[in-house]
Design an enzyme around this catalytic site. Structure first.
Site, PDB file in Angstrom:
ATOM      1  N   ALA B  53       0.794  -1.223   0.000  1.00  0.00           N
ATOM      2  CA  ALA B  53       0.000   0.000   0.000  1.00  0.00           C
ATOM      3  C   ALA B  53       0.830   1.279   0.000  1.00  0.00           C
ATOM      4  O   ALA B  53       0.386   2.332   0.430  1.00  0.00           O
ATOM      5  CB  ALA B  53      -0.972   0.018   1.173  1.00  0.00           C
ATOM      6  N   HIS B  56       5.138   4.647  -3.670  1.00  0.00           N
ATOM      7  CA  HIS B  56       6.586   4.824  -3.747  1.00  0.00           C
ATOM      8  C   HIS B  56       6.895   6.148  -4.416  1.00  0.00           C
ATOM      9  O   HIS B  56       6.249   6.534  -5.387  1.00  0.00           O
ATOM     10  CB  HIS B  56       7.215   3.691  -4.553  1.00  0.00           C
ATOM     11  CG  HIS B  56       7.044   2.349  -3.900  1.00  0.00           C
ATOM     12  ND1 HIS B  56       7.833   1.944  -2.864  1.00  0.00           N
ATOM     13  CD2 HIS B  56       6.169   1.346  -4.120  1.00  0.00           C
ATOM     14  CE1 HIS B  56       7.458   0.734  -2.473  1.00  0.00           C
ATOM     15  NE2 HIS B  56       6.437   0.352  -3.220  1.00  0.00           N
TER      16      HIS B  56
HETATM   17  C1  LIG Z   1       3.382  -8.502  -1.964  1.00  0.00           C
HETATM   18  C2  LIG Z   1       3.117  -7.304  -2.822  1.00  0.00           C
HETATM   19  C3  LIG Z   1       3.469  -6.018  -2.374  1.00  0.00           C
HETATM   20  C4  LIG Z   1       3.253  -4.893  -3.167  1.00  0.00           C
HETATM   21  N1  LIG Z   1       3.507  -3.643  -2.680  1.00  0.00           N
HETATM   22  C5  LIG Z   1       3.236  -2.544  -3.442  1.00  0.00           C
HETATM   23  C6  LIG Z   1       3.430  -1.229  -2.944  1.00  0.00           C
HETATM   24  O1  LIG Z   1       3.747  -1.032  -1.773  1.00  0.00           O
HETATM   25  N2  LIG Z   1       3.222  -0.175  -3.770  1.00  0.00           N
HETATM   26  C7  LIG Z   1       2.839  -0.351  -5.049  1.00  0.00           C
HETATM   27  O2  LIG Z   1       2.714   0.626  -5.752  1.00  0.00           O
HETATM   28  N3  LIG Z   1       2.601  -1.576  -5.555  1.00  0.00           N
HETATM   29  C8  LIG Z   1       2.792  -2.673  -4.771  1.00  0.00           C
HETATM   30  N4  LIG Z   1       2.541  -3.922  -5.264  1.00  0.00           N
HETATM   31  C9  LIG Z   1       2.090  -4.036  -6.631  1.00  0.00           C
HETATM   32  C10 LIG Z   1       0.607  -3.787  -6.778  1.00  0.00           C
HETATM   33  O3  LIG Z   1      -0.134  -4.448  -5.781  1.00  0.00           O
HETATM   34  C11 LIG Z   1       0.211  -4.301  -8.139  1.00  0.00           C
HETATM   35  O4  LIG Z   1       1.058  -3.727  -9.080  1.00  0.00           O
HETATM   36  C12 LIG Z   1      -1.213  -3.945  -8.527  1.00  0.00           C
HETATM   37  O5  LIG Z   1      -2.129  -4.259  -7.511  1.00  0.00           O
HETATM   38  C13 LIG Z   1      -1.548  -4.696  -9.784  1.00  0.00           C
HETATM   39  O6  LIG Z   1      -2.884  -4.444 -10.104  1.00  0.00           O
HETATM   40  P1  LIG Z   1      -3.500  -5.156 -11.357  1.00  0.00           P
HETATM   41  O7  LIG Z   1      -4.835  -4.569 -11.516  1.00  0.00           O
HETATM   42  O8  LIG Z   1      -2.567  -5.100 -12.475  1.00  0.00           O
HETATM   43  O9  LIG Z   1      -3.579  -6.689 -10.936  1.00  0.00           O
HETATM   44  P2  LIG Z   1      -4.597  -7.427  -9.957  1.00  0.00           P
HETATM   45  O10 LIG Z   1      -5.014  -6.567  -8.850  1.00  0.00           O
HETATM   46  O11 LIG Z   1      -3.970  -8.737  -9.610  1.00  0.00           O
HETATM   47  O12 LIG Z   1      -5.870  -7.663 -10.854  1.00  0.00           O
HETATM   48  C14 LIG Z   1      -5.925  -8.629 -11.848  1.00  0.00           C
HETATM   49  C15 LIG Z   1      -7.342  -9.135 -11.923  1.00  0.00           C
HETATM   50  O13 LIG Z   1      -7.497  -9.949 -13.055  1.00  0.00           O
HETATM   51  C16 LIG Z   1      -8.460 -10.942 -12.780  1.00  0.00           C
HETATM   52  N5  LIG Z   1      -8.298 -12.068 -13.712  1.00  0.00           N
HETATM   53  C17 LIG Z   1      -7.238 -12.881 -13.855  1.00  0.00           C
HETATM   54  N6  LIG Z   1      -7.503 -13.804 -14.787  1.00  0.00           N
HETATM   55  C18 LIG Z   1      -8.748 -13.586 -15.260  1.00  0.00           C
HETATM   56  C19 LIG Z   1      -9.569 -14.227 -16.223  1.00  0.00           C
HETATM   57  N7  LIG Z   1      -9.154 -15.285 -16.920  1.00  0.00           N
HETATM   58  N8  LIG Z   1     -10.814 -13.727 -16.454  1.00  0.00           N
HETATM   59  C20 LIG Z   1     -11.252 -12.644 -15.755  1.00  0.00           C
HETATM   60  N9  LIG Z   1     -10.496 -12.017 -14.835  1.00  0.00           N
HETATM   61  C21 LIG Z   1      -9.261 -12.473 -14.586  1.00  0.00           C
HETATM   62  C22 LIG Z   1      -8.130 -11.321 -11.366  1.00  0.00           C
HETATM   63  O14 LIG Z   1      -9.256 -11.915 -10.731  1.00  0.00           O
HETATM   64  C23 LIG Z   1      -7.749  -9.985 -10.746  1.00  0.00           C
HETATM   65  O15 LIG Z   1      -8.833  -9.383 -10.072  1.00  0.00           O
HETATM   66  C24 LIG Z   1       2.716  -5.056  -4.458  1.00  0.00           C
HETATM   67  C25 LIG Z   1       2.327  -6.325  -4.882  1.00  0.00           C
HETATM   68  C26 LIG Z   1       2.478  -7.432  -4.069  1.00  0.00           C
HETATM   69  C27 LIG Z   1       1.973  -8.763  -4.510  1.00  0.00           C
END
Ligand SMILES: Cc1cc2nc3c(=O)[nH]c(=O)nc-3n(C[C@H](O)[C@H](O)[C@H](O)COP(=O)(O)OP(=O)(O)OC[C@H]3O[C@@H](n4cnc5c(N)ncnc54)[C@H](O)[C@@H]3O)c2cc1C
Ligand SMILES: Cc1cc2nc3c(=O)[nH]c(=O)nc-3n(C[C@H](O)[C@H](O)[C@H](O)COP(=O)(O)OP(=O)(O)OC[C@H]3O[C@@H](n4cnc5c(N)ncnc54)[C@H](O)[C@@H]3O)c2cc1C
Lengths: 419, 476
Positions: B53, B56
């Site tokens: 959260a 950065h």
């Molecule tokens: C341990 C950890 C610590 C982190 N710390 C930080 C931090 O301090 N600061 C920061 O800026 N970032 C941080 N991050 C990174 C940040 O959390 C991610 O970059 C961000 O949440 C990614 O969002 P997203 O929407 O790309 O992916 P997600 O939130 O993973 O969303 C992807 C979505 O796609 C859906 N999906 C997948 N496959 C399918 C399918 N076949 N059909 C339909 N839906 C599907 C999933 O259900 C999911 O809801 C961290 C990540 C982790 C894991």
């Protein structure tokens, strides 16, 4: 709405009820109980099993029956109360802020406050059970609420972690509801439950009690599919190679209670790191003048009978404080506990009298130990006990003469002699 | 927008994480027909609900990468986004702590990298560190200091989704994309959704989604990070405390959360399955032991919850935001690992630019708004405000979650908002009911009862987080 009250009692469980009744009986008319639940009685409302009141009434009552006795008494004495009313804060100067379903926002200027907020259950998070996070993992009290208060089933096949009385009673409850309880696991090499509960809740239903065992993993994506259990060594760590997977859709946790003291903390009340409740003197008064604590909010009790008794003393002390006839004993001595005695409530005393009991708990089970109380290093009380266990709160009442010695002493110590 | 079976969407976004939802919000400012698809039963169910959260500052990424560009820009845009969307956000310092000369050299190297990235940071002495954080291990020799921030990650995602939904974006939850047909001028997803563009924001599954159109240009390695959360009473730090980064990631950190809890974690563990979000005793011990090096007096007392999230680590080490080589209307927003949250407003802005450049017509939509109101909290109201709120809606005076002081009014509102809560966890992520020290012990049955009443479903049908996660079972 702004109000003035002599005494506000926070919490309408058995502790709050007994405290308010005692205050009223001792001449305080202007007392009000504030309870966040929709009825008085506290956690007893969901304890529909019998086993309450053996000490207080000499008969076996169910939880609601036991609470009912106090509610009737409160009714008779016209003790004022508000339910669906959550106290948000009590300030240092005893201003009580609450929200009430019926009255809206309440700001009450109180002259004295009794804290009787009860306790909450330890959760999975607090004991750090690894694994997935599916539905089907409940604390025992939450499951009890679902089953007894809203008539629902929590699952078909259960494992229970924790063999205290709540865990045992829930094992029987689930069996009676038609679920299968695979086993009750206990981390320690002994159960913390009453012997009669082990017989009536486990043995009668052929539920195995597995001592020195714990849950080391939770499996299942959406609903629980099973748990991994293991035997533990004498440092309570899982022994590699003893893991076993138990299929189940429900895991109940009965792994300890924690006094609820958010309101107390906000008021500046000093808490004991051992009990999790307030530090009190023999009048059950906290470090904040006119603020008293009792019941499970003060320290976790095993029997509600002792809760009522203790709370009545808190109510009486509050009345004495309000009536202005509190004896000034500003010189408080902290009771030192050692050698197997975990804590003692009250933690500090000024003037002890024979009607005031000392409550304490031991750290480990032992046979044939002697309880010793010292005044400036001299033994003033001595009693051999056939069996002592941490799950049973010990109560000691002292004679006039012993009280006198303690009152004159500079240092008071409670300990066990296990030889 | 009324849609039916024959609707042809302009854009289908796969993934309702912070990336997908911030993009949906940005694109909802234009007259376009958009849907967001997620296999989970609520938005923000992937990495976006389980991370550190931290917004950065942007000193860390390798200069010249997309990550470095979008991080710095994102941190800047975040300040506006959280105001428009009323998301919890807090400015605070972040410190990268060095415990010996070698680590101090890493700190100095980070300082240089920050200069290259144009992010202002400074190095501070042991004494300065200990003034900011008195609880710290006194062996510390110095630190890198940056102005940083924390944000509520699921709060941001839900807010962006609500805003997008208000502007007409359709959300299909519990919808797993498993097939994509590519036609001349449109895609057909799972036989039923027709769309001109696809945005692949499927997080850890984004390589799989790419492969559905035969694009194998990148791979994603799932790396799990475990955390523990402490009770508010146990919060003992004022800033984000990092240890120096290693090859494995940014290392274990300790930080306050926006709600005043303390978050400790993560480790970094490559896992076989991208949905393996279990916590492990090894992981928890690793996190705890490393955190103890930062604060020696830390104990396990006060921990209220553990969780884990999965990083979507891409083969190329940088964010993958580009059109597929297979199809010019299939846009990857993949490999969005940390700092994907901090970057998310800039990711959305960048995606808009790419779409515009690809020829998508973007006519501003008059009825759209960039603003969203948060649910009013009785716990944050002054006495006068509380009295007013209660007079208007008596449900504000009925407290359901005792630990966090959440009223029935807030829970009912969470259920009836756009993308309303449909499960106990969905209520939790929107209101905090059940996030306190009793972890829903007292309030979860009450929340379940309210869900049952408001949605007009039997209590036995209420779930923890959708699907088969039913809390109760029917009587035999
Ligand atoms: C341990 C950890 C610590 C982190 N710390 C930080 C931090 O301090 N600061 C920061 O800026 N970032 C941080 N991050 C990174 C940040 O959390 C991610 O970059 C961000 O949440 C990614 O969002 P997203 O929407 O790309 O992916 P997600 O939130 O993973 O969303 C992807 C979505 O796609 C859906 N999906 C997948 N496959 C399918 C399918 N076949 N059909 C339909 N839906 C599907 C999933 O259900 C999911 O809801 C961290 C990540 C982790 C894991
Ligand atoms: C699950 C369970 C099973 C038990 N089984 C047995 C048994 O078999 N036999 C036995 O003798 N004892 C048993 N006990 C113990 C016994 O019931 C308790 O010791 C007793 O109820 C404690 O009384 P109390 O008033 O201190 O707390 P509670 O009964 O918990 O009452 C506290 C009350 O305070 C209210 N409150 C708290 N905070 C606020 C606030 N801020 N504003 C307004 N109201 C507030 C709560 O809603 C609650 O109603 C059991 C306890 C539990 C938890």
């Amino acid at each position: 709405m702004n109000l003035n009250k002599s005494l506000v009692v926070v919490g309408g469980g058995p502790a709050g009820l007994a405290a308010a009744i005692a205050a009223k009986e001792n001449g305080i008319n202007d007392v009000i109980i504030l309870e966040r639940g929709s009825c008085l009685g506290g956690i007893l409302n969901q304890c529909i099993h019998s086993g309450f009141g053996l000490h207080a009434f000499g008969e076996e009552l169910t939880g609601p029956e036991y609470a009912g006795r106090y509610e009737e008494k409160a009714e008779k004495l016209k003790v004022d109360y508000l339910t669906d009313t959550m106290v948000l804060s009590v300030s240092h100067d005893k201003t009580v802020i609450a929200v009430s379903k019926e009255k809206g926002l309440l700001i009450i200027k109180a002259e004295a406050v009794v804290l009787a907020t009860g306790c909450r259950e330890r959760t999975r998070g607090a004991i750090n059970i690894p694994g997935t996070r599916p539905a089907g993992v409940f604390t025992a009290g939450t499951a009890q609420y679902y089953i007894n208060m809203i008539g629902n089933h929590v699952g078909k096949k259960a494992v229970i972690l924790g063999s205290g009385d709540i865990g045992l009673i829930m094992a029987r409850r689930l069996m009676l509801e038609g679920a299968k309880v695979e086993m009750v696991l206990e981390l320690l090499p002994y159960s913390n439950g009453l012997g009669r509960n082990i017989a009536q809740c486990l043995e009668d239903f052929d539920i195995p009690l597995m001592l020195s065992h714990t849950v080391i993993g939770v499996s299942g994506k959406e609903r629980l599919e099973g748990v991994t259990i293991a035997k533990v060594d004498d440092r309570l760590l899982p022994i590699p190679g003893t893991e076993q997977f138990i299929e189940c859709d429900t895991l109940l946790l009965s792994v300890g209670l924690i006094p609820e003291n958010e309101i107390a903390t906000g008021a500046g009340v000093e808490l004991s790191p051992i009990t999790g409740g307030a530090v009190v003197n023999e009048n059950l008064e906290t470090n904040i003048e006119g603020v008293f604590a009792c019941g499970n909010a003060l320290h976790v009790h095993d029997l509600v009978d002792y809760v009522s008794d203790e709370a009545a003393r808190a109510g009486k002390s509050a009345a004495a404080y309000l009536n202005g006839d509190k004896k000034e004993s500003s010189q408080y001595k902290t009771i030192i506990t050692k050698n197997g005695v975990r804590y003692c409530v009250p933690q500090k005393i000024g003037t002890l009298t024979p009607e005031i009991p000392l409550f304490f708990r031991v750290a480990t089970p032992s046979q044939g130990s002697t309880i010793l109380i010292y005044a400036d290093g001299n033994v003033v009380y001595k009693k051999r006990e056939a069996y002592l266990t941490p799950s049973e709160m010990q109560m000691v009442k002292l004679s006039d003469e012993t009280c006198k010695k303690l009152n004159e002493a500079k240092e008071i110590t409670v300990e066990l002699n296990t030889k | 927008m009324k849609t039916n079976k024959n609707t042809i969407y302009d854009i289908a976004i796969i993934g309702a994480g912070v990336s997908g939802c911030m993009i949906a919000r940005e694109m909802s400012m234009f007259d376009l027909n958009i849907c967001v698809l997620d296999k989970a039963y609520d938005v923000s169910s992937g990495a976006s609900k389980a991370n550190s959260a931290i917004v950065h500052a942007g000193y860390d990424p390798i200069p010249g990468t997309l990550k470095s560009k979008l991080n710095a820009r994102g941190a800047k845009l975040m300040k506006t986004a959280v105001k428009e969307l009323e998301v919890e956000y807090k400015v605070l310092p972040s410190l990268v702590l060095a415990y010996d000369e070698e680590q101090m050299n890493t700190v100095l190297a980070l300082k240089e990298r920050a200069d290259d990235n144009g992010v202002s940071v400074k190095t501070i002495s042991r004494e300065e560190v200990l003034t900011i954080e008195p609880m710290l291990n006194p062996d510390v020799v110095g630190a890198l200091y940056a102005d940083s921030a924390i944000v509520c990650p699921y709060g941001l995602t839900i807010a962006a989704a609500e805003n997008a939904a208000k502007n007409g974006v359709e959300f299909k939850l519990g919808y797993e994309v498993s097939r994509i047909e590519t036609h001349e001028s449109l895609f057909i997803i799972n036989d039923d959704i027709k769309t001109k563009y696809i945005i692949n924001a499927a997080g850890v599954n984004s390589a799989e989604i790419a492969s559905l159109i035969g694009d194998l240009s990148f791979s994603i390695t799932p790396r799990r990070g475990e955390y523990m959360i402490y009770d508010k009473q146990n919060l003992c730090v004022n800033s984000v405390l990092f240890t120096v980064p290693t090859k494995l990631g940014k290392g274990v950190l300790i930080t306050p959360s926006v709600s005043g809890n303390m978050l400790v974690g993560p480790n970094a563990q490559v896992v076989q399955s991208e949905c393996d979000i279990q916590t492990t005793s090894e992981g928890q011990n690793f996190v705890f032991e490393n955190a103890k090096r930062i604060i020696p007096s830390l104990t396990k007392r006060g921990i209220i919850r553990e969780f884990a999230g999965i990083r979507a680590t891409p083969s190329g080490d940088d964010f993958i935001i580009r059109f597929s080589e297979i199809s010019s209307k299939f846009l990857h927003v993949a490999g969005i690992e940390s700092p994907g949250l901090a970057s998310s407003p800039a990711v959305a802005e960048y995606v808009l630019e790419l779409l515009k450049n690809s020829g998508l017509r973007t006519i501003p939509k008059k009825s759209s708004t960039r603003y969203r109101k948060q649910i009013r909290k009785i716990s944050e109201a002054t006495a006068e405000e509380a009295a007013e709120m209660i007079a208007e809606n008596p449900l504000y005076s009925h407290v359901i979650c005792r630990c966090e002081t959440i009223s029935e009014a807030e829970i009912v509102e969470a259920i009836h908002r756009p993308i309303g809560a449909r499960s106990v966890d969905a209520v939790k992520f929107r209101t905090r009911a059940g996030m306190g020290r009793c972890q829903g012990g007292f309030c979860s049955p009450k929340v379940a009862e309210i869900l049952s009443r408001e949605l007009n479903i039997p209590l036995s049908e209420v779930t923890q987080f959708g699907g088969n996660s039913k809390i109760l079972c029917k009587k035999q």
